[in-house]
Design an enzyme around this catalytic site. Structure first.
Site, PDB file in Angstrom:
ATOM      1  N   THR A  20      -4.498  16.821  17.827  1.00 44.79           N
ATOM      2  CA  THR A  20      -5.009  15.887  18.829  1.00 44.79           C
ATOM      3  C   THR A  20      -6.184  15.204  18.144  1.00 44.79           C
ATOM      4  O   THR A  20      -6.892  15.831  17.343  1.00 44.79           O
ATOM      5  CB  THR A  20      -5.485  16.595  20.121  1.00 44.79           C
ATOM      6  OG1 THR A  20      -6.545  17.481  19.788  1.00 44.79           O
ATOM      7  CG2 THR A  20      -4.374  17.385  20.789  1.00 44.79           C
ATOM      8  N   HIS A  21      -6.365  13.929  18.419  1.00 43.53           N
ATOM      9  CA  HIS A  21      -7.395  13.125  17.723  1.00 43.53           C
ATOM     10  C   HIS A  21      -7.209  13.188  16.199  1.00 43.53           C
ATOM     11  O   HIS A  21      -8.178  13.087  15.453  1.00 43.53           O
ATOM     12  CB  HIS A  21      -8.809  13.585  18.077  1.00 43.53           C
ATOM     13  CG  HIS A  21      -9.021  13.790  19.534  1.00 43.53           C
ATOM     14  ND1 HIS A  21      -9.413  12.780  20.384  1.00 43.53           N
ATOM     15  CD2 HIS A  21      -8.845  14.885  20.317  1.00 43.53           C
ATOM     16  CE1 HIS A  21      -9.503  13.258  21.620  1.00 43.53           C
ATOM     17  NE2 HIS A  21      -9.155  14.530  21.607  1.00 43.53           N
TER      18      HIS A  21
ATOM     19  N   SER B 110       6.347  -0.055  -6.591  1.00 40.54           N
ATOM     20  CA  SER B 110       5.356  -1.125  -6.677  1.00 40.54           C
ATOM     21  C   SER B 110       5.625  -1.933  -7.932  1.00 40.54           C
ATOM     22  O   SER B 110       6.093  -1.408  -8.939  1.00 40.54           O
ATOM     23  CB  SER B 110       3.959  -0.508  -6.727  1.00 40.54           C
ATOM     24  OG  SER B 110       3.055  -1.398  -7.339  1.00 40.54           O
TER      25      SER B 110
ATOM     26  N   LYS C  28       4.168   4.593  -7.878  1.00 39.17           N
ATOM     27  CA  LYS C  28       4.275   4.485  -6.421  1.00 39.17           C
ATOM     28  C   LYS C  28       5.680   4.621  -5.860  1.00 39.17           C
ATOM     29  O   LYS C  28       6.657   4.175  -6.455  1.00 39.17           O
ATOM     30  CB  LYS C  28       3.719   3.128  -5.970  1.00 39.17           C
ATOM     31  CG  LYS C  28       2.240   2.985  -6.227  1.00 39.17           C
ATOM     32  CD  LYS C  28       1.432   3.484  -5.068  1.00 39.17           C
ATOM     33  CE  LYS C  28       1.611   2.533  -3.936  1.00 39.17           C
ATOM     34  NZ  LYS C  28       0.479   2.437  -3.069  1.00 39.17           N
TER      35      LYS C  28
ATOM     36  N   GLU D  11       7.367   1.646   7.611  1.00 34.81           N
ATOM     37  CA  GLU D  11       6.326   0.614   7.765  1.00 34.81           C
ATOM     38  C   GLU D  11       6.891  -0.632   8.423  1.00 34.81           C
ATOM     39  O   GLU D  11       6.270  -1.250   9.278  1.00 34.81           O
ATOM     40  CB  GLU D  11       5.733   0.251   6.397  1.00 34.81           C
ATOM     41  CG  GLU D  11       4.837   1.336   5.823  1.00 34.81           C
ATOM     42  CD  GLU D  11       4.409   1.008   4.401  1.00 34.81           C
ATOM     43  OE1 GLU D  11       3.566   0.124   4.233  1.00 34.81           O
ATOM     44  OE2 GLU D  11       4.926   1.641   3.464  1.00 34.81           O
TER      45      GLU D  11
END
Ligand code: ARG
Length: 475
Positions: free
Chosen positions: A174-175, A296, A302, A309
């Protein structure tokens, strides 16, 4: 440069389209200017409704025949012509003309070319206003069915990994802070539930899509003795819209569909955010299969989670369309207005985006690699069983607010010493409360914490197994 190139291309495309006289042009003394033609035409994008338009026309014509509004012979010629057009459209041989504005006029004109006088009778007792509303409903009914199927597939993929991970422990957050240990399957089942509601929403909105507008004509109905219920039956609509003005001006069903799509995308977007996080080296809970990632162009090391996304990104696009449609409708007087033509591109894009997203998501989820050890290690780091210690003290008679304070002190001590509650000696724990005994350790372990939760809807292993069974039976 690109801009100029694009607009030239567009013009070229229009120029290649067939030149034809508009069917209303006899009322006008000047021809429509080229730019206005381009501005008002929808054929470029609404031609994808062709199959629905033909289906609607076939049903309308059959009704006209049954009601003796047209002869059997005319119906035969119309049917033959429409079937030929269907083939032409499917084989990409149909010549679309911008002069004929939209899918409806293009098909009708071609029909009269093929079937002569009979073709000219198809539009009896009908307007493009009720025709386009019907086409859109047929289109969205199909889309709803496809969506519901794909949601089910994604749910199946979700259950398939959940089944393997009932006893895989992860930190529940949570948070974005470690809260309590949970079963990974329990976390996945949260998405199953969201998808279950999404599915129910599409099934429910389909009921309102599936009511026939045709027969409303321009807005007031028609003086021909039409049989709307017969048309509804032919097109498998559940009923007939009760008010002709509402029938031609209602676009609620599009907005509702878009709202449902927005919620579905919102769920997938939240999940995507988690996938992005979980696959980052800071979490390293999962690995997304290479086929859903890209590299990338500059950093050789990468591997980027592009698909989740983009799901996040495309959610913005679907939400944007919802606002477009709501805004499109808010100022319109009854009944049909040309504004409504602007409903198509957004809703087509919503359908395409959501269908593709669901297809890709189901596959991506089924190919995810899970690292249970990393998940469990993360759960060990954040004093995830502190609440369990507090509950333990409550069961021994301490009021909860007091036990909360006791545990807070124990946690602070743990942080100073650099170890977890479960790693403390009994004598150390006793310093915080005399009520603590040897039996505390079975509550302080991650497994103990999870197992102590036994009720319906909780993360306890047995509860999760039951939830899995129930979820399976829903599919
Ligand atoms: N292309 C139009 C649309 O999409 C069809 C209806 C046109 N009706 C009219 N009265 N101009 O809304």
């Amino acid at each position: 440069m690109i801009f100029i190139y694009n607009s030239l291309k567009t013009i070229e495309k229009f120029v290649k389209m067939k030149k034809t006289k508009q069917n209303w042009s006899d009322r006008f003394s000047e021809p429509t200017s080229e730019i206005v033609k381009r501005y008002t035409a929808s054929v470029n994008f609404d031609q994808r409704l062709a199959m629905y338009d033909i289906a609607g026309s076939l049903a309308h014509a059959e009704m006209l025949k049954k009601q003796k509004i047209i002869s059997s012979k005319d119906f035969g010629a119309i049917k033959k012509g429409l079937n030929q057009i269907k083939k032409e459209v499917i084989s990409n041989k149909f010549e679309w003309s911008i002069d004929l504005e939209d899918v409806h006029l293009n098909i009708e004109k071609r029909l009269t070319d093929i079937s002569g006088e009979a073709g000219k009778k198809l539009h009896t007792g009908r307007s493009r206003n009720d025709q386009v509303a019907t086409d859109m409903k047929l289109f969205l009914r199909d889309a709803s069915d496809q969506l519901v199927n794909l949601i089910k597939k994604l749910q199946q993929a979700t259950l398939a990994i959940a089944e393997k991970h009932v006893t895989t422990i992860m930190p529940g957050l949570t948070h974005l802070q470690v809260a309590q240990p949970i079963s990974f399957a329990h976390h996945l089942l949260a998405y199953f539930e969201m998808l279950e509601r999404d599915k129910a929403r599409f099934i429910d909105s389909r009921k309102r899509i599936n009511i026939l507008p045709l027969g409303a004509a321009a807005l007031a109905g028609t003086s021909y003795p039409i049989d709307r219920k017969f048309v509804a039956k032919l097109l498998k609509f559940e009923g007939v819209m009760e008010n002709s003005i509402d029938a031609v001006s209602d676009r609620d069903f599009l907005i509702e569909f878009n709202a449902n799509a927005s919620l579905l995308m919102t769920h997938l977007s939240r999940w995507s955010e988690e996938l992005v996080m979980w696959s980052s080296p800071f979490f390293n809970f999962i690995e997304i299969s290479d086929s859903f990632c890209t590299g990338s162009s500059i950093m050789p090391q990468k591997k980027n989670p592009d698909v989740p996304e983009l799901v996040r990104g495309k959610t913005g696009r679907v939400n944007g369309h919802l606002v477009s449609l709501l805004t499109l409708m808010k100022g319109q007087p009854l009944a049909y207005n040309k504004d409504n033509q602007e409903d198509k591109e957004p809703i087509f894009d919503v359908v395409d985006t959501v269908l593709d997203t669901l297809k890709i998501y189901g596959e991506m989820i089924s190919k995810i690699k899970v690292f249970p050890e990393n998940m469990e290690n993360a759960a060990l780091k954040g004093y995830a069983t502190a609440t369990d210690l507090a509950d333990y003290l409550v069961k021994k008679g301490l009021p909860f607010r007091e036990s909360h304070g006791v545990v807070a002190k124990a946690v602070k001590y743990g942080i100073d010493q650099g170890y977890d509650l479960s790693e403390m000696e009994l004598s150390e724990l006793k310093k915080f409360s005399n009520l603590i005994d040897q039996d505390v350790f079975k509550f302080l372990s991650l497994r103990g914490s999870i197992q102590s939760r036994k009720h319906l809807g909780s993360t306890g292993f047995n509860a999760v197994n039951l939830a899995l069974k129930k979820a399976k039976s829903k599919l």
